[in-house]
Write an enzyme that holds these catalytic residues in place. Structure first.
Site, PDB file in Angstrom:
ATOM      1  N   ARG A 133     122.215  44.394  29.854  1.00 50.18           N
ATOM      2  CA  ARG A 133     123.481  43.838  29.798  1.00 50.18           C
ATOM      3  C   ARG A 133     124.685  44.369  31.010  1.00 50.18           C
ATOM      4  NH1 ARG A 133     124.594  42.566  23.327  1.00 50.18           N
ATOM      5  NH2 ARG A 133     122.714  41.418  23.145  1.00 50.18           N
ATOM      6  N   ASP A 145     137.624  38.964  16.247  1.00 50.26           N
ATOM      7  CA  ASP A 145     136.414  39.718  16.898  1.00 50.26           C
ATOM      8  C   ASP A 145     136.730  40.694  17.706  1.00 50.26           C
ATOM      9  OD1 ASP A 145     133.064  38.858  16.799  1.00 50.26           O
ATOM     10  OD2 ASP A 145     133.700  39.718  18.531  1.00 50.26           O
TER      11      ASP A 145
END
Length: 293
Positions: free
Chosen positions: A51, A155
């Site tokens: 990532r 979030d």
């Protein structure tokens, strides 16, 4: 005849990328825990490489250590958020764990229909919005678009929140939504949006998205009647789970409901949370001992 020089093979992207040492992984893991409370186990090292690798290369950083030093600079708030976005996991779909929606429809909503009170529901780890819109679709069907209800989605990941605000999804994702709901509250994409569908504008007026860190909750939020905190706690250690539950419960009205994932249990975390059925907890306001005396 001129000689032809052999073509040199370019090194692969993997070969050009810096390696992640065990020490660097531990430092990145500690940084992520400090900023989000999320705990990464040792087996997540390859995930971190996958990532962050492209980002490290894009910034021409010689190592992960250099990138970590860079995101720790006070002036690099934007890059810190990019790193958080890359390292946080977001898996969701419409009407996930359907039993919770049945519980909402059968046990929670009838009381509000009778009392005609404003209804506020929080999708506390909203990801790209599927959970928040699933709640909204159910409320629109049950209460109507003219009723006073609102769904808040939060979030820590700003990238998925932008997707949620667009309310635009692949048509394949609509297979989990009942046809009457699709026909009443959603729009099918045409032209350049063919192959996608969108939540209708009247439905979207009842839904808003904000960034919030559940581990260090500073976002200004109202009190809620129902909070969905599902499939979130699995990423945290026990003490951090308890901290998140305490943070979230402060936003819950007395008598309100906290729903966690079916594979999660918070039994014993707070005396004020009473388990009514598996993964469904009701908030009981603590008794003031001074008043008792």
């Amino acid at each position: 005849m001129k000689s032809v020089q052999p073509v040199q093979e370019q090194p692969s992207a993997t070969a050009m990328a810096p390696a992640l040492s065990d020490q660097e992984f531990r430092q990145i893991r500690d940084w992520l825990h400090q900023h989000s409370g999320i705990h990464l186990s040792d087996v997540k090292k390859s995930m971190v490489v996958g990532r962050l690798q492209k980002r490290v290369k894009a910034l021409a950083m010689p190592s992960f250590q250099a990138y970590l030093k860079f995101i720790n600079l006070p002036t690099q708030r934007q890059e810190q958020q990019i790193a958080l976005n890359l390292l946080t996991t977001n898996e969701t779909y419409f009407f996930r764990e359907e039993k919770h929606f049945n519980f909402l429809q059968q046990q929670v909503l009838p009381a509000f229909e009778q009392q005609r009170q404003p209804l506020r529901i929080w999708s506390a780890a909203a990801s790209s919005g599927e959970e928040a819109y699933s709640i909204a679709l159910l409320l629109a069907q049950q209460l109507g678009l003219a009723a006073d209800w609102q769904v808040f989605g939060t979030d820590i990941n700003t990238a998925v929140l932008e997707k949620a605000r667009r309310a635009l999804y692949p048509i394949e994702a609509s297979q989990r939504i009942a046809m009457p709901l699709l026909q009443a509250f959603c729009l099918k994409g045409v032209g350049k949006e063919q192959g996608r569908f969108k939540m209708g504008p009247e439905l979207c007026q009842h839904v808003q998205f904000l960034q919030a860190n559940l581990f260090d909750l500073q976002a200004k939020l109202p009190l809620f009647d129902v909070i969905f905190l599902r499939n979130v706690l699995i990423y945290f250690e026990l003490e951090d789970k308890k901290r998140i539950i305490q943070n979230v419960t402060r936003q819950l009205k007395p008598g309100g409901w906290l729903l966690v994932g079916h594979s999660e249990s918070i039994h014993g975390y707070l005396d004020t949370l009473q388990q009514i059925r598996p993964s469904c907890y009701q908030y009981k306001k603590p008794v003031d001992r001074q008043l008792q005396e």
